[in-house]
Design an enzyme around this catalytic site. Structure first.
Site, PDB file in Angstrom:
ATOM      1  N   ARG A 184       0.822  -1.218   0.000  1.00 36.67           N
ATOM      2  CA  ARG A 184       0.000   0.000   0.000  1.00 36.67           C
ATOM      3  C   ARG A 184       0.859   1.273   0.000  1.00 36.67           C
ATOM      4  NH1 ARG A 184      -5.140  -0.150   1.748  1.00 36.67           N
ATOM      5  NH2 ARG A 184      -4.623  -2.260   2.350  1.00 36.67           N
TER       6      ARG A 184
ATOM      7  N   HIS B 102       5.890   6.711  11.074  1.00 35.32           N
ATOM      8  CA  HIS B 102       5.373   6.611   9.709  1.00 35.32           C
ATOM      9  C   HIS B 102       4.817   7.993   9.366  1.00 35.32           C
ATOM     10  CE1 HIS B 102       3.844   5.094   6.100  1.00 35.32           C
ATOM     11  NE2 HIS B 102       2.955   4.220   6.516  1.00 35.32           N
TER      12      HIS B 102
END
Lengths: 141, 311
Positions: free
Chosen positions: B51, B129
């Site tokens: 993804r 992230h």
């Protein structure tokens, strides 16, 4: 009272919190010296009840960051020609570089040849985090 | 040269400008379709993540640039024992910007110190992230018009979920944000986030065990997955994975303008029937991530001036 000879030229690290003397010895890597080094544990202290003391013959400079990290209450007395030439108070360092290692197995420092870096975290004194993975340092102090 | 390693590497003003650019790209993608012609993005994925990798690659391709890279450590020179430092030194000669995902926490930071090109942390283990955080902020802003003044519920695995920790750190920089931390006892927000981030910020927060209890007062509900790989013990995972499932019945307790977000992938923590509800914005959130990454690539390459300050 145990007697240890006074030193002509060297350093006396005084007022080390009782029980931390060996840790100071290890992290300052005093075992690598070939001069006379004395560790006195549980010496009487009017201020704290007891304390540790380290006497090092022949050197007049030590890493105050290391000492500040382990025990910022300690006092460094520099002796020259048998007299007290200078007194230094270590401070809690903002950064620790290559003093202690990160224990997080997922941290990049476990695999990559890089400096071991920790920073003092805001809010809680005496607590450090790894610069890479931010794991809290647990040095068992 | 700037890198993006930690979500807080961008200050609030830079973040606002970046999200503004992402919105302009979303509104008029054709204006940006050739802005990265001749530029190459390297996707260095030492850990698989389809993804995130596709999102970065889509972003670069939509800007007219090209991509190269690898999608697992086995297919990289790391399998031969090459260091992160040497890998990025080499890639610096092959590409203009790099997105790195690595299983070792802090690896992108190491890379940034040796790199001659901007490095983006695309996820380092359970640590950070940052582009996910920017994507989350972008969706909150798009759905609610602003980030300040909202009551934000974070639900599920608040202990191991890195996206939650990064999002909290980013959100405390906005005014009047209230936090509702919804999790089972075993997956509570770590103490250091409460003590070092939330408490000093002065923002009100509460920890609750039941989603239904919190639902009526939320402006945003951020759901998270209970990740199998974060557990050492399979029994604990099985016992907790279904703890907090959003169903149409629970969603009915929410405000009409509630925004339901999720970093994806979803397992079963959001019932499929919820997908039809206009408040379910997680797929739109993922789409927005491409525009955020496009904006970031442009800003880090210096092709869109005045977004980031000089390093």
């Amino acid at each position: 009272m145990l007697n240890i000879d006074s030193i002509e030229n060297g350093i006396v690290i005084d007022h080390i919190t009782a029980g931390r003397g060996m840790r100071v010895y290890e992290l300052l890597e005093l075992h690598k010296l070939d001069t006379c080094v004395a560790i006195i544990r549980n010496a009487r202290s009017s201020k704290f009840g007891k304390k540790d003391i380290i006497k090092i013959e022949g050197i007049t400079d030590i890493d105050l960051d290391v000492l500040g990290f382990i025990d910022d209450h300690a006092t460094v007395c520099v002796i020259r020609d048998g007299v007290l030439a200078e007194k230094k108070q270590p401070q809690l360092p903002q950064r620790l570089v290559n003093i202690v290692k990160c224990k997080n197995p997922r941290c990049v420092t476990s695999a990559e040849d890089v400096d071991q870096e920790f920073y003092l975290c805001g809010g809680e004194q005496h607590r450090y985090r790894c610069r890479y993975c931010e794991q809290l340092l647990d040095d068992g102090k | 040269m700037r890198h993006l390693i930690d979500p807080l590497d961008l200050d609030r003003e830079e973040t606002a400008r970046l999200l503004g650019l992402a919105q302009r790209i979303l509104d008029r993608p054709g204006d940006y379709a050739r802005r990265c012609e001749g530029k190459i993005l390297a996707t260095l994925f030492f850990e698989p993540s389809t993804r995130t990798r596709l999102s970065f690659e889509s972003a670069m391709l939509r800007l007219g640039g090209q991509v190269l890279g690898f999608s697992s450590a086995q297919s990289s020179s790391a399998a031969k024992g090459e260091s992160v430092a040497d890998t990025i030194r080499m890639i610096s000669g092959y590409a203009d910007i790099a997105a790195m995902r690595h299983f070792k926490e802090g690896a992108p930071l190491v890379a940034s110190r040796y790199s001659k090109i901007p490095v983006v942390n695309a996820g380092d283990g359970g640590h950070q992230h940052p582009t996910q955080t920017l994507t989350d902020l972008f969706m909150i802003q798009r759905s609610r018009g602003q980030i300040s003044g909202l009551t934000i519920g974070l639900c599920g695995d608040l202990k191991f979920g890195r996206t939650v920790h990064s999002l909290i750190k980013a959100l405390v920089r906005y005014e009047d944000v209230r936090f509702v931390l919804i999790s089972p006892e075993e997956l509570r927000t770590p103490g250091y986030i409460l003590k070092e981030v939330l408490s000093p910020s002065g923002h009100p927060f509460e920890e609750v065990r039941r989603m239904e209890e919190a639902m009526p007062r939320l402006d945003v509900l951020y759901m998270t997955r209970v990740q199998r790989e974060r557990f050492f013990n399979e029994e604990d995972y099985v016992r907790l994975k279904d703890s907090y499932i959003l169903t149409p019945e629970k969603l009915a307790l929410g405000k009409k303008e509630l925004a339901v977000l999720h970093p994806l992938p979803r397992v079963n923590e959001i019932h499929k029937q919820v997908d039809e509800d206009p408040r379910a914005l997680y797929f739109e959130q993922a789409r927005g991530g491409v525009f955020v990454r496009m904006a970031l690539i442009l800003a880090l390459l210096g092709l869109e001036p005045h977004i980031l300050k000089e390093a």
